[in-house]
Design a protein around this motif. Sequence first.
Motif, PDB file in Angstrom:
ATOM      1  N   ARG A   1       0.831  -1.215   0.000  1.00  0.00           N
ATOM      2  CA  ARG A   1       0.000   0.000   0.000  1.00  0.00           C
ATOM      3  C   ARG A   1       0.865   1.264   0.000  1.00  0.00           C
ATOM      4  O   ARG A   1       0.544   2.240  -0.672  1.00  0.00           O
ATOM      5  N   LEU A   2       1.960   1.243   0.734  1.00  0.00           N
ATOM      6  CA  LEU A   2       2.886   2.377   0.741  1.00  0.00           C
ATOM      7  C   LEU A   2       3.497   2.579  -0.643  1.00  0.00           C
ATOM      8  O   LEU A   2       3.627   3.716  -1.117  1.00  0.00           O
ATOM      9  N   ASN A   3       3.819   1.501  -1.302  1.00  0.00           N
ATOM     10  CA  ASN A   3       4.452   1.597  -2.613  1.00  0.00           C
ATOM     11  C   ASN A   3       3.482   1.968  -3.722  1.00  0.00           C
ATOM     12  O   ASN A   3       3.917   2.355  -4.807  1.00  0.00           O
ATOM     13  N   LEU A   4       2.191   1.859  -3.477  1.00  0.00           N
ATOM     14  CA  LEU A   4       1.227   2.342  -4.471  1.00  0.00           C
ATOM     15  C   LEU A   4       1.372   3.849  -4.666  1.00  0.00           C
ATOM     16  O   LEU A   4       1.075   4.375  -5.741  1.00  0.00           O
ATOM     17  N   VAL A   5       1.838   4.527  -3.635  1.00  0.00           N
ATOM     18  CA  VAL A   5       2.074   5.966  -3.728  1.00  0.00           C
ATOM     19  C   VAL A   5       3.536   6.250  -4.034  1.00  0.00           C
ATOM     20  O   VAL A   5       3.862   7.091  -4.861  1.00  0.00           O
TER      21      VAL A   5
ATOM     22  N   LEU B   1      22.639   6.871  -7.415  1.00  0.00           N
ATOM     23  CA  LEU B   1      21.211   6.731  -7.127  1.00  0.00           C
ATOM     24  C   LEU B   1      20.449   6.012  -8.227  1.00  0.00           C
ATOM     25  O   LEU B   1      19.393   5.426  -7.963  1.00  0.00           O
ATOM     26  N   LEU B   2      20.954   6.044  -9.438  1.00  0.00           N
ATOM     27  CA  LEU B   2      20.248   5.409 -10.556  1.00  0.00           C
ATOM     28  C   LEU B   2      20.091   3.899 -10.357  1.00  0.00           C
ATOM     29  O   LEU B   2      18.960   3.402 -10.371  1.00  0.00           O
ATOM     30  N   PRO B   3      21.169   3.123 -10.144  1.00  0.00           N
ATOM     31  CA  PRO B   3      20.953   1.684  -9.946  1.00  0.00           C
ATOM     32  C   PRO B   3      20.211   1.357  -8.649  1.00  0.00           C
ATOM     33  O   PRO B   3      19.438   0.398  -8.606  1.00  0.00           O
ATOM     34  N   LEU B   4      20.433   2.156  -7.610  1.00  0.00           N
ATOM     35  CA  LEU B   4      19.708   1.918  -6.358  1.00  0.00           C
ATOM     36  C   LEU B   4      18.210   2.173  -6.548  1.00  0.00           C
ATOM     37  O   LEU B   4      17.377   1.406  -6.067  1.00  0.00           O
ATOM     38  N   GLY B   5      17.875   3.245  -7.232  1.00  0.00           N
ATOM     39  CA  GLY B   5      16.470   3.566  -7.484  1.00  0.00           C
ATOM     40  C   GLY B   5      15.795   2.547  -8.377  1.00  0.00           C
ATOM     41  O   GLY B   5      14.671   2.105  -8.110  1.00  0.00           O
ATOM     42  N   VAL B   6      16.476   2.151  -9.440  1.00  0.00           N
ATOM     43  CA  VAL B   6      15.909   1.150 -10.348  1.00  0.00           C
ATOM     44  C   VAL B   6      15.755  -0.188  -9.634  1.00  0.00           C
ATOM     45  O   VAL B   6      14.749  -0.883  -9.805  1.00  0.00           O
ATOM     46  N   GLY B   7      16.719  -0.536  -8.800  1.00  0.00           N
ATOM     47  CA  GLY B   7      16.626  -1.781  -8.029  1.00  0.00           C
ATOM     48  C   GLY B   7      15.459  -1.765  -7.070  1.00  0.00           C
ATOM     49  O   GLY B   7      14.719  -2.741  -6.954  1.00  0.00           O
ATOM     50  N   TYR B   8      15.276  -0.646  -6.375  1.00  0.00           N
ATOM     51  CA  TYR B   8      14.152  -0.540  -5.436  1.00  0.00           C
ATOM     52  C   TYR B   8      12.820  -0.587  -6.180  1.00  0.00           C
ATOM     53  O   TYR B   8      11.888  -1.277  -5.747  1.00  0.00           O
TER      54      TYR B   8
ATOM     55  N   ALA C   1      10.065  -3.438  -5.541  1.00  0.00           N
ATOM     56  CA  ALA C   1       8.731  -3.057  -5.062  1.00  0.00           C
ATOM     57  C   ALA C   1       7.646  -3.527  -6.026  1.00  0.00           C
ATOM     58  O   ALA C   1       6.596  -4.020  -5.591  1.00  0.00           O
ATOM     59  N   VAL C   2       7.888  -3.396  -7.313  1.00  0.00           N
ATOM     60  CA  VAL C   2       6.885  -3.821  -8.293  1.00  0.00           C
ATOM     61  C   VAL C   2       6.717  -5.340  -8.256  1.00  0.00           C
ATOM     62  O   VAL C   2       5.590  -5.848  -8.297  1.00  0.00           O
ATOM     63  N   LEU C   3       7.818  -6.084  -8.164  1.00  0.00           N
ATOM     64  CA  LEU C   3       7.728  -7.545  -8.127  1.00  0.00           C
ATOM     65  C   LEU C   3       7.018  -8.038  -6.863  1.00  0.00           C
ATOM     66  O   LEU C   3       6.169  -8.942  -6.931  1.00  0.00           O
ATOM     67  N   ILE C   4       7.345  -7.449  -5.716  1.00  0.00           N
ATOM     68  CA  ILE C   4       6.686  -7.848  -4.474  1.00  0.00           C
ATOM     69  C   ILE C   4       5.198  -7.503  -4.533  1.00  0.00           C
ATOM     70  O   ILE C   4       4.336  -8.293  -4.125  1.00  0.00           O
TER      71      ILE C   4
ATOM     72  N   GLY D   1      -0.354  -9.181  -4.981  1.00  0.00           N
ATOM     73  CA  GLY D   1      -1.647  -9.019  -5.646  1.00  0.00           C
ATOM     74  C   GLY D   1      -2.144 -10.309  -6.268  1.00  0.00           C
ATOM     75  O   GLY D   1      -3.328 -10.653  -6.159  1.00  0.00           O
ATOM     76  N   LEU D   2      -1.258 -11.055  -6.919  1.00  0.00           N
ATOM     77  CA  LEU D   2      -1.657 -12.331  -7.507  1.00  0.00           C
ATOM     78  C   LEU D   2      -2.019 -13.350  -6.429  1.00  0.00           C
ATOM     79  O   LEU D   2      -2.933 -14.159  -6.614  1.00  0.00           O
ATOM     80  N   SER D   3      -1.323 -13.298  -5.296  1.00  0.00           N
ATOM     81  CA  SER D   3      -1.650 -14.177  -4.175  1.00  0.00           C
ATOM     82  C   SER D   3      -3.043 -13.862  -3.629  1.00  0.00           C
ATOM     83  O   SER D   3      -3.834 -14.774  -3.352  1.00  0.00           O
ATOM     84  N   GLN D   4      -3.340 -12.591  -3.472  1.00  0.00           N
ATOM     85  CA  GLN D   4      -4.665 -12.178  -2.987  1.00  0.00           C
ATOM     86  C   GLN D   4      -5.749 -12.602  -3.981  1.00  0.00           C
ATOM     87  O   GLN D   4      -6.818 -13.071  -3.573  1.00  0.00           O
TER      88      GLN D   4
END
Length: 62
Positions: free
Chosen positions: A8-12, A32-39, A43-46, A51-54
């Motif tokens: 829910r936090l990552n939706l924003v 910051l570029l690789p750190l940001g892309v990694g995060y 976040a998108v994968l988790i 969401g698929l589990s729900q």
Amino acid sequence: MGIERFVRLNLVLVPVLAVTFYLFADYLPLILLPLGVGYLTFAVLISLAWGLSQLSMSLRSS
């Protein structure tokens, strides 16, 4: 922090970070570029997995 709260936090947070990286890419330090892309990827994968589990749990219960 639970996974639901993280999602829910990552939706924003994810769209805000993506727009910030897009708009200020020239001014951000290179580290910051690789750190940001990694995060963002993490976040998108988790969020997708949660969401698929729900969705799977709701389909099984009906």
